[in-house]
Design an enzyme around this catalytic site. Structure first.
Site, PDB file in Angstrom:
ATOM      1  N   CYS A  40     -31.258  15.358  31.689  1.00 48.87           N
ATOM      2  CA  CYS A  40     -30.176  15.259  30.700  1.00 48.87           C
ATOM      3  C   CYS A  40     -29.129  14.221  31.131  1.00 48.87           C
ATOM      4  CB  CYS A  40     -29.464  16.599  30.564  1.00 48.87           C
ATOM      5  SG  CYS A  40     -30.448  17.887  29.812  1.00 48.87           S
ATOM      6  N   CYS A  53     -26.755  21.783  27.818  1.00 53.66           N
ATOM      7  CA  CYS A  53     -27.759  22.836  28.026  1.00 53.66           C
ATOM      8  C   CYS A  53     -27.347  23.728  29.199  1.00 53.66           C
ATOM      9  CB  CYS A  53     -29.134  22.218  28.264  1.00 53.66           C
ATOM     10  SG  CYS A  53     -29.365  21.577  29.927  1.00 53.66           S
ATOM     11  N   GLU A  77     -25.859  14.558  31.212  1.00 53.38           N
ATOM     12  CA  GLU A  77     -24.787  15.111  32.044  1.00 53.38           C
ATOM     13  C   GLU A  77     -25.163  15.098  33.518  1.00 53.38           C
ATOM     14  OE1 GLU A  77     -26.162  16.266  29.347  1.00 53.38           O
ATOM     15  OE2 GLU A  77     -24.964  17.795  28.338  1.00 53.38           O
ATOM     16  N   GLU A  84     -36.138  10.462  29.470  1.00 52.52           N
ATOM     17  CA  GLU A  84     -37.306  11.327  29.212  1.00 52.52           C
ATOM     18  C   GLU A  84     -38.558  10.774  29.878  1.00 52.52           C
ATOM     19  OE1 GLU A  84     -37.415  12.014  24.970  1.00 52.52           O
ATOM     20  OE2 GLU A  84     -35.579  13.190  25.048  1.00 52.52           O
ATOM     21  N   ASN A 124     -29.583  10.458  28.905  1.00 54.66           N
ATOM     22  CA  ASN A 124     -30.824  11.219  29.114  1.00 54.66           C
ATOM     23  C   ASN A 124     -32.011  10.287  29.311  1.00 54.66           C
ATOM     24  OD1 ASN A 124     -30.498  10.632  26.320  1.00 54.66           O
ATOM     25  ND2 ASN A 124     -31.920  12.244  25.746  1.00 54.66           N
ATOM     26  N   CYS A 147     -27.404  22.135  32.713  1.00 56.80           N
ATOM     27  CA  CYS A 147     -26.273  21.226  32.938  1.00 56.80           C
ATOM     28  C   CYS A 147     -24.983  22.009  33.177  1.00 56.80           C
ATOM     29  CB  CYS A 147     -26.111  20.259  31.771  1.00 56.80           C
ATOM     30  SG  CYS A 147     -27.397  18.991  31.750  1.00 56.80           S
TER      31      CYS A 147
END
Ligand code: THU
Length: 159
Positions: free
Chosen positions: A72, A111, A74, A63, A61, A114
């Site tokens: 993310c 999430c 994934e 940010e 991930n 994803c």
């Protein structure tokens, strides 16, 4: 009104119950957390994608001060894999997450966005992706995104 029952079957496995290739992928996802940039959430997520020819692509991930601009683990891994190896189907995806040095006990859940992207990648290559969600209590294994995203929206719904 008719009841429409949705059933989902997944497996919780010990690491020793996984194939060597899947164990290696989970270890790669754990290692990939080292590439996480998460100064805001401090939630370090790693993902590892295995392609049909055995190539492993990592993601973590990333940010940003403008929160929605991050991504993310994934999707970082899947998009990197598809961008570098557009003709190699994705066969498996492992995810691991930690806070500080401690990996989560429960399998890390991807999430919704994803899950939708995983579904799109399955659609793109016409085959399911084995999903391995690492937890120190066990690894949740889902044979494809179906159990994690029932009634999903796919390309065919637009035709
Ligand atoms: N995160 C992931 O990388 N994957 C998930 O499936 C859940 C959430 C990241 C996004 C953000 O950087 C941090 O975890 C907290 O939400």
């Amino acid at each position: 009104m008719r009841e429409y029952k949705i059933e989902a079957v997944v497996h919780i496995c010990e690491m020793a119950e996984l194939s060597e290739a899947d164990r290696k992928l989970v270890e790669a996802a754990k290692q990939a957390t080292e590439g996480s940039y998460a100064p805001y959430s401090k939630f370090l997520v790693g993902a590892a994608v295995r392609l049909e020819d055995g190539t492993i692509v990592l993601g973590a991930n990333q940010e940003n001060a403008a929160f929605p601009s991050g991504l993310c683990a994934e999707r970082t891994a899947l998009f990197a894999a598809n961008a570098q190896y557009p003709r190699q189907p994705v066969v498996a995806l492992a995810i691991a997450a930690r806070k500080g040095r401690c990996f989560l006990a429960k399998p890390v859940p991807p999430c919704g966005a994803c899950r939708q992207v995983i579904s799109g990648v399955e659609d793109r290559f016409g085959q399911p992706i084995r999903i391995l969600l690492h937890g120190t209590d066990g690894v949740l294994v889902s044979e494809g995104i179906g159990p994690l995203l029932p009634l999903r929206f796919v390309d065919g719904d637009m035709r």
